[in-house]
Enzyme design. Structure first.
Site, PDB file in Angstrom:
ATOM      1  N   ALA A  48       0.847  -1.193   0.000  1.00 36.03           N
ATOM      2  CA  ALA A  48       0.000   0.000   0.000  1.00 36.03           C
ATOM      3  C   ALA A  48       0.880   1.239   0.000  1.00 36.03           C
ATOM      4  O   ALA A  48       2.071   1.160  -0.304  1.00 36.03           O
ATOM      5  CB  ALA A  48      -0.926  -0.010   1.201  1.00 36.03           C
ATOM      6  N   ASN A  49       0.325   2.384   0.320  1.00 35.04           N
ATOM      7  CA  ASN A  49       1.116   3.614   0.372  1.00 35.04           C
ATOM      8  C   ASN A  49       0.565   4.520   1.461  1.00 35.04           C
ATOM      9  O   ASN A  49      -0.374   4.166   2.164  1.00 35.04           O
ATOM     10  CB  ASN A  49       1.096   4.300  -1.003  1.00 35.04           C
ATOM     11  CG  ASN A  49      -0.317   4.622  -1.447  1.00 35.04           C
ATOM     12  OD1 ASN A  49      -0.995   5.429  -0.817  1.00 35.04           O
ATOM     13  ND2 ASN A  49      -0.778   3.968  -2.496  1.00 35.04           N
ATOM     14  N   ARG A  50       1.155   5.699   1.582  1.00 32.92           N
ATOM     15  CA  ARG A  50       0.850   6.564   2.724  1.00 32.92           C
ATOM     16  C   ARG A  50      -0.388   7.434   2.558  1.00 32.92           C
ATOM     17  O   ARG A  50      -0.645   8.289   3.394  1.00 32.92           O
ATOM     18  CB  ARG A  50       2.036   7.496   2.994  1.00 32.92           C
ATOM     19  CG  ARG A  50       3.278   6.784   3.415  1.00 32.92           C
ATOM     20  CD  ARG A  50       4.366   7.788   3.748  1.00 32.92           C
ATOM     21  NE  ARG A  50       5.631   7.125   3.918  1.00 32.92           N
ATOM     22  CZ  ARG A  50       5.972   6.464   5.016  1.00 32.92           C
ATOM     23  NH1 ARG A  50       5.138   6.402   6.030  1.00 32.92           N
ATOM     24  NH2 ARG A  50       7.135   5.864   5.100  1.00 32.92           N
ATOM     25  N   SER A  51      -1.131   7.277   1.483  1.00 25.47           N
ATOM     26  CA  SER A  51      -2.291   8.153   1.276  1.00 25.47           C
ATOM     27  C   SER A  51      -3.294   8.021   2.428  1.00 25.47           C
ATOM     28  O   SER A  51      -3.641   6.919   2.838  1.00 25.47           O
ATOM     29  CB  SER A  51      -2.971   7.789  -0.045  1.00 25.47           C
ATOM     30  OG  SER A  51      -4.210   8.458  -0.141  1.00 25.47           O
ATOM     31  N   ALA A  56      -4.495   7.374  -4.520  1.00 23.14           N
ATOM     32  CA  ALA A  56      -3.123   6.949  -4.786  1.00 23.14           C
ATOM     33  C   ALA A  56      -3.183   5.453  -5.060  1.00 23.14           C
ATOM     34  O   ALA A  56      -3.016   4.628  -4.159  1.00 23.14           O
ATOM     35  CB  ALA A  56      -2.226   7.253  -3.593  1.00 23.14           C
TER      36      ALA A  56
END
Ligand code: CTP
Length: 412
Positions: free
Chosen positions: A213-216, A279
């Site tokens: 995943a990512n930091r969004s 994102a």
């Protein structure tokens, strides 16, 4: 957003939960904004806060009993249910939600909810296990279908058990903001417009317990959805997994992966506009292991083979049922404008909202993702419009105004 509630009459139903103490603060917050607040308290609520306190803060009589002869003669529960602009239920307990979902009316609070023809906003508060119980999930769906609005609950520690999870009542300021959004009588230039917004990260599974995943945080996308709704749009938000509540007045589809997000967006077509703030993970593992990958497996750490995810924005930008207006976002750490201009073309967008997330931009990737502020440039065929650094809510309001401006020339 202005939060002027002057002249608005709010009936606050206080349910029996520990969060009832926050409802006393809510009375103050609503009155500070100019609203008149009248309270109904359930029997259970009176174990947590007293009618005396609610009465003192609201400067009005507090109603507690369906069979109070005096109250019934003076006002009556039917009048009580209708002599207001909005009913707020806070805390909305599992019990009150169940009663309202099923049309029960055996006490004053539930009778008022059944008799009203006014909009209803509920701020649920309960133990996380009660919130996720299939019965409550069913009741929530029924209430939503009946047009009841929800604000929260939030994640966090429960006051009584210290347990963490979803079920904490929204804060008084969040509830006041939701009230203001629902009672907003400002201009509605987007009335009759259906707008799709994507928000948050996507999670791409590796095995049953791991994902990429990512930091969004979803803050910017959710703020945009809320801002469009305030201008009257019928907003369909498709959100990846986020820790923030659904925005008020917006229909939300919750998804996890990029492919689910694409399917959800396509199912929502046709639309007047689509804004792609999510994102989306560019890649996913090409296979999802059916069982948890064990550390002790023969050949040391596993090698992940990645495959590209569908580009949702590009798919819609070139779709045969392309919305009139397609807006993308671009987070860039270098060559911001050249990259944004290239994306505009490649993805078939009308605008790219470009974030400079390089470390020397002042805001930075860590600052933008999860933070409350943003500095963007709007890149279109016509050129580049540079906006100063502002809060994500302000970016959202300006972008919503820009969307309204662009759609103005197109017949509903
Ligand atoms: N986007 C999308 N689907 C994807 C990837 C991105 O809809 N699979 C959308 C995002 O919501 C955003 C825009 O495309 O509006 C830009 O995403 P970004 O990740 O910056 O662009 P990429 O195409 O991944 O380009 P690069 O990796 O070169 O930055």
């Amino acid at each position: 957003m202005t939060q002027n509630l002057s002249g608005k009459r709010i009936l606050l139903i206080i349910g029996g939960g520990i969060a009832a103490y926050k409802s006393l603060d809510l009375i103050r917050r609503l009155r500070e904004r100019g609203a008149a607040v009248r309270c109904v308290m359930t029997q259970a609520a009176q174990h947590f806060v007293t009618p005396l306190a609610a009465g003192a803060l609201s400067a009005d009589h507090v109603f507690t009993d369906l069979f109070d002869r005096q109250d019934e003669q003076d006002v009556g529960h039917i009048r009580l249910a209708r002599a207001c602009d909005l009913i707020v239920v806070a805390p909305a307990t599992a019990d009150l939600m169940a009663k309202a979902a099923n049309g029960l009316a055996n006490d004053l609070a539930s009778a008022v909810l059944l008799a009203t023809d006014r909009p209803v906003l509920m701020a649920p508060a309960m133990n996380p296990a009660m919130w996720s119980h299939p019965a409550t999930v069913r009741n929530r769906a029924t209430l939503s279908a009946d047009g009841v609005h929800l604000v929260g609950p939030n994640r966090g520690e429960m006051a009584e058990s210290g347990e963490a999870g979803e079920g904490r009542m929204a804060e008084p300021l969040e509830i006041a903001a939701a009230v203001a959004a629902l009672l907003d009588t400002g201009p509605k230039p987007l009335a009759g417009r259906k707008i799709i917004v994507t928000s948050g990260p996507t999670q791409e599974p590796i095995d049953p317990v791991r994902y990429i995943a990512n930091r969004s945080s979803g803050k910017q996308g959710h703020a945009i959805a809320a801002a469009l709704a305030r201008l009257g749009a019928d907003v369909r938000l498709v959100s990846g997994p986020v820790a923030i509540p659904d925005p008020a007045g917006v229909a939300v589809t919750h998804v996890e992966t990029a492919r689910q997000m694409r399917d959800a967006v396509e199912a929502l077509l046709p639309a007047d506009a689509a804004i792609f703030v999510a994102a989306v993970a560019d890649w996913r593992a090409d296979t999802e292991a059916g069982e948890k990958i064990k550390k002790a497996a023969a050949d040391g750490p596993p090698t992940l083979r990645m495959v590209e995810n569908p580009d949702i924005l590009a798919g819609i930008g070139h779709h045969k049922r392309r919305p009139w207006l397609v807006v993308g976002f671009a987070a860039e750490t270098q060559n911001l404008l050249a990259n944004a201009a290239a994306k505009l073309k490649k993805k078939g967008a009308d605008f790219i909202v470009a974030n400079d997330v390089s470390l020397d931009s002042g805001v930075g990737a860590r600052g933008v993702m999860g933070g409350d502020r943003n500095r963007v440039r709007i890149v279109s065929k016509a050129g580049v419009d540079e906006w100063p650094e502002m809060s994500k809510d302000e970016v959202a309001a300006r972008l919503a105004a820009l969307v309204a401006e662009r759609l103005k020339t197109i017949a509903v």
